[in-house]
Design a protein around this motif. Structure first.
Motif, PDB file in Angstrom:
ATOM      1  N   VAL A 184      14.827  18.421  45.777  1.00 53.20           N
ATOM      2  CA  VAL A 184      15.433  18.657  43.873  1.00 53.20           C
ATOM      3  C   VAL A 184      15.886  17.470  43.665  1.00 53.20           C
ATOM      4  CG1 VAL A 184      17.252  19.842  42.953  1.00 53.20           C
ATOM      5  CG2 VAL A 184      15.866  21.224  44.504  1.00 53.20           C
ATOM      6  N   LYS A 185      15.096  16.816  42.649  1.00 56.18           N
ATOM      7  CA  LYS A 185      15.510  15.755  41.707  1.00 56.18           C
ATOM      8  C   LYS A 185      16.895  15.315  40.843  1.00 56.18           C
ATOM      9  CE  LYS A 185      12.780  11.494  40.883  1.00 56.18           C
ATOM     10  NZ  LYS A 185      10.760  11.005  40.682  1.00 56.18           N
ATOM     11  N   ASP A 186      16.850  17.011  40.139  1.00 57.39           N
ATOM     12  CA  ASP A 186      17.832  16.545  38.935  1.00 57.39           C
ATOM     13  C   ASP A 186      18.137  17.979  38.552  1.00 57.39           C
ATOM     14  OD1 ASP A 186      19.739  15.315  37.288  1.00 57.39           O
ATOM     15  OD2 ASP A 186      18.552  15.599  35.751  1.00 57.39           O
ATOM     16  N   LEU A 187      18.814  18.466  38.056  1.00 53.26           N
ATOM     17  CA  LEU A 187      19.540  20.001  37.365  1.00 53.26           C
ATOM     18  C   LEU A 187      20.162  20.202  36.537  1.00 53.26           C
ATOM     19  CD1 LEU A 187      22.155  20.578  38.627  1.00 53.26           C
ATOM     20  CD2 LEU A 187      20.376  21.527  41.147  1.00 53.26           C
ATOM     21  N   ASN A 188      20.044  20.896  35.418  1.00 57.40           N
ATOM     22  CA  ASN A 188      20.309  20.734  33.994  1.00 57.40           C
ATOM     23  C   ASN A 188      20.730  22.348  33.297  1.00 57.40           C
ATOM     24  OD1 ASN A 188      21.511  20.340  31.206  1.00 57.40           O
ATOM     25  ND2 ASN A 188      22.546  18.847  32.356  1.00 57.40           N
ATOM     26  N   PHE A 189      22.571  22.348  33.255  1.00 56.56           N
ATOM     27  CA  PHE A 189      22.542  23.900  32.932  1.00 56.56           C
ATOM     28  C   PHE A 189      21.835  23.548  31.248  1.00 56.56           C
ATOM     29  CE2 PHE A 189      25.407  24.051  36.958  1.00 56.56           C
ATOM     30  CZ  PHE A 189      24.741  25.457  37.013  1.00 56.56           C
ATOM     31  N   SER A 190      22.203  24.484  30.406  1.00 57.94           N
ATOM     32  CA  SER A 190      22.267  24.563  28.754  1.00 57.94           C
ATOM     33  C   SER A 190      23.415  25.529  28.367  1.00 57.94           C
ATOM     34  CB  SER A 190      21.432  25.412  28.186  1.00 57.94           C
ATOM     35  OG  SER A 190      21.798  26.968  29.139  1.00 57.94           O
ATOM     36  N   SER A 191      23.867  24.483  27.247  1.00 58.67           N
ATOM     37  CA  SER A 191      25.451  24.749  26.734  1.00 58.67           C
ATOM     38  C   SER A 191      25.726  26.509  27.139  1.00 58.67           C
ATOM     39  CB  SER A 191      25.385  24.096  25.873  1.00 58.67           C
ATOM     40  OG  SER A 191      24.559  24.644  24.202  1.00 58.67           O
ATOM     41  N   ASP A 192      25.249  26.932  26.664  1.00 59.86           N
ATOM     42  CA  ASP A 192      25.075  28.661  26.475  1.00 59.86           C
ATOM     43  C   ASP A 192      25.564  29.362  28.487  1.00 59.86           C
ATOM     44  OD1 ASP A 192      22.576  28.545  27.604  1.00 59.86           O
ATOM     45  OD2 ASP A 192      21.600  30.024  25.203  1.00 59.86           O
ATOM     46  N   GLU A 193      24.915  28.225  28.730  1.00 63.12           N
ATOM     47  CA  GLU A 193      24.843  28.891  30.581  1.00 63.12           C
ATOM     48  C   GLU A 193      23.997  29.615  30.312  1.00 63.12           C
ATOM     49  OE1 GLU A 193      28.808  30.249  31.761  1.00 63.12           O
ATOM     50  OE2 GLU A 193      29.522  28.286  31.782  1.00 63.12           O
ATOM     51  N   VAL A 198      15.644  23.090  36.355  1.00 64.60           N
ATOM     52  CA  VAL A 198      15.645  21.887  38.047  1.00 64.60           C
ATOM     53  C   VAL A 198      14.046  20.999  38.090  1.00 64.60           C
ATOM     54  CG1 VAL A 198      15.345  22.518  40.474  1.00 64.60           C
ATOM     55  CG2 VAL A 198      16.251  23.523  38.698  1.00 64.60           C
ATOM     56  N   ASN A 199      14.208  19.774  37.997  1.00 63.85           N
ATOM     57  CA  ASN A 199      13.113  18.660  38.990  1.00 63.85           C
ATOM     58  C   ASN A 199      13.154  18.375  39.946  1.00 63.85           C
ATOM     59  OD1 ASN A 199      11.754  18.572  35.861  1.00 63.85           O
ATOM     60  ND2 ASN A 199      12.726  16.613  35.186  1.00 63.85           N
ATOM     61  N   GLY A 203       5.225  18.843  40.486  1.00 65.20           N
ATOM     62  CA  GLY A 203       5.479  19.786  40.682  1.00 65.20           C
ATOM     63  C   GLY A 203       5.877  19.906  39.561  1.00 65.20           C
ATOM     64  N   PRO A 204       6.227  21.137  38.502  1.00 68.69           N
ATOM     65  CA  PRO A 204       6.351  21.715  37.432  1.00 68.69           C
ATOM     66  C   PRO A 204       8.535  21.648  37.397  1.00 68.69           C
ATOM     67  CG  PRO A 204       5.909  23.083  38.508  1.00 68.69           C
ATOM     68  CD  PRO A 204       5.941  22.174  39.609  1.00 68.69           C
ATOM     69  N   CYS A 205       8.798  21.525  35.600  1.00 70.59           N
ATOM     70  CA  CYS A 205      10.451  21.563  35.855  1.00 70.59           C
ATOM     71  C   CYS A 205      10.473  22.800  35.003  1.00 70.59           C
ATOM     72  CB  CYS A 205      10.885  21.048  34.481  1.00 70.59           C
ATOM     73  SG  CYS A 205      12.082  21.092  33.707  1.00 70.59           S
ATOM     74  N   ARG A 206      10.989  23.488  36.314  1.00 72.39           N
ATOM     75  CA  ARG A 206      11.032  25.048  36.980  1.00 72.39           C
ATOM     76  C   ARG A 206      12.253  25.587  35.655  1.00 72.39           C
ATOM     77  NH1 ARG A 206       9.916  28.649  41.672  1.00 72.39           N
ATOM     78  NH2 ARG A 206       7.550  27.224  40.736  1.00 72.39           N
TER      79      ARG A 206
END
Length: 419
Positions: A184-193, A198-199, A203-206
């Motif tokens: 796992v390279k990086d991950l981030n939440f949307s503001s509304d959770e 996940v990168n 492969g693709p961004c899931r």
């Protein structure tokens, strides 16, 4: 235009950094006032070190306050906590003051804030909570750790490919994915959770739907692209965009994705240097990338226009970037052991920048003096100005008009790039 403050060193390579939510950390005094200082300066947490062995370089967590006068972090930290033989590689500061989660080579550890009631922020302390993250204590190195915006969800992504998402603070599992072929390279939440992007290192961004605990999209790469970082951003119309950094050949680029249709809506080449860090400002108007050559590039999230470029802001790879809560101060850190503060300046209002207003003022002055020169010329033709006085006033007025015309031409160059 950006103003670059001096870099501070704290005796170790810095791997991770974050501004602190002091409003949720400092305890009010008994009379209800803020803790001694009604408006304490912003503070940042920094982590890093020399790793295992006897290199002589300590492993530590440091908290330093911002010196507004010098536009730099204070050389004398508010607190310094040694982490023995373990170097903190990644950091997630809880947005509601629950502490600092650090990812070490062997697992994660939580440090709780200790803020004596009614005391000033210089008495702030951190204490290791050995029971809080028992399930994550021996999971190995996590390359990405993050709390959601409200702090109710925690996500960790491991070097071993294991993705874990928990409710906070109960640590009840929301979802889990194990992919031993990728990290796992990086991950981030949307503001509304609602979503988690996940990168991985291939492969693709899931994108995961956290309400359904399942994937909602796999965002494909184009030929030659290698995805890096991912960040959600809110737009003026309340929609969201997902920004993903990528390397494609010799170029570092930023790709934009619609979060309703999950279609690619933009792709912009930004730099010829490899991207090593990425962040979005809290007001969602700015993007910033850091490079392996130590450079910083700040862009408008609306049109990808480069607003600020700071070449060689650091002597080594930029490891972390973080905007202050007001989006006007940027913190950057590096392997070169420095933490640098860059002042971005006043944000734009209603799409009108400070430079636009300056140009309007100069244009108004230019028009005024052109009109004055015409009046003087008209007076000379009509004989209303005495010969001696005309010889003094007319050339001066015309010369002044020509001077302002020259300045206006010079300002046609892009005023916002900063070296």
């Amino acid at each position: 235009m950006a103003r670059r403050g001096g870099g501070q060193t704290y005796g170790f390579p810095i791997y991770c950094a974050s501004w602190l939510p002091l409003a949720h950390i400092l305890k009010p005094s008994e009379d209800g006032a803020a803790a001694a200082d009604a408006d304490p300066p912003p503070m940042a947490a920094l982590g890093g070190g020399g790793g295992e062995g006897r290199s002589g370089v300590p492993n530590a967590l440091v908290v330093a306050e911002l010196d507004h006068a010098d536009e730099a972090l204070s050389p004398d930290p508010v607190l310094r906590l040694g982490t023995e033989e373990q170097v903190p590689y990644r950091m997630a500061v809880h947005p509601r003051g629950d502490g600092v989660l650090c990812a070490f080579p062997n697992g994660c550890r939580l440090f709780r804030w200790e803020s004596p009631e009614g005391e000033n922020p210089h008495n702030l302390a951190l204490r290791a909570d050995l029971e809080a993250l028992a399930d994550l204590g021996d999971v190995g190195l996590q390359l990405s750790v993050s709390f959601s915006g409200e702090g109710s969800i925690l996500a960790t992504g491991g070097e071993d490919g294991h993705l874990r998402v928990f409710k906070w603070p109960s640590l009840d599992s929301v979802l889990e994915e194990l992919d031993t072929k990728t990290s796992v390279k990086d991950l981030n939440f949307s503001s509304d959770e609602h979503f988690l992007a996940v990168n991985r290192n291939s492969g693709p961004c899931r994108v995961w739907d956290l309400k359904l605990s399942g994937t909602v999209a796999n965002l494909p790469r184009e030929s030659g692209e290698i995805f890096g970082f991912c960040r959600f951003s809110n737009q003026a119309d309340n929609s969201q965009i997902l920004f993903v950094t990528a390397m494609q050949g010799d170029y570092g680029k930023i790709i934009s994705w619609n979060t309703t249709s999950w279609t690619r809506i933009g792709s912009n080449k930004i730099t010829r240097e490899a991207i090593s860090a990425f962040a979005v400002s809290p007001d969602d108007t700015l993007l910033v990338i850091g490079t392996i050559e130590g450079s910083i590039i700040v862009l408008s999230s609306k049109n990808m226009r480069v607003l600020v470029t700071v070449k060689k802001a650091h002597l080594g790879i930029i490891t972390a970037l973080a905007f202050s809560q007001d989006s006007r101060t940027l913190l950057s850190t590096s392997f070169d052991s420095t933490a640098r503060v860059t002042s971005i300046g006043s944000p734009k209002s209603h799409g009108i920048s400070v430079w636009s207003m300056i140009l309007v003022i100069i244009l108004a002055i230019f028009v005024y003096y052109c009109d004055l020169s015409l009046q003087v010329a008209a007076s000379l033709r009509q004989g209303d100005v005495q010969p001696g006085k005309a010889n003094q006033e007319a050339p001066d007025a015309i010369l002044t008009s020509q001077c302002f015309s020259f300045q206006w031409t010079g300002l046609e160059q892009d005023p916002i790039h900063s070296g």
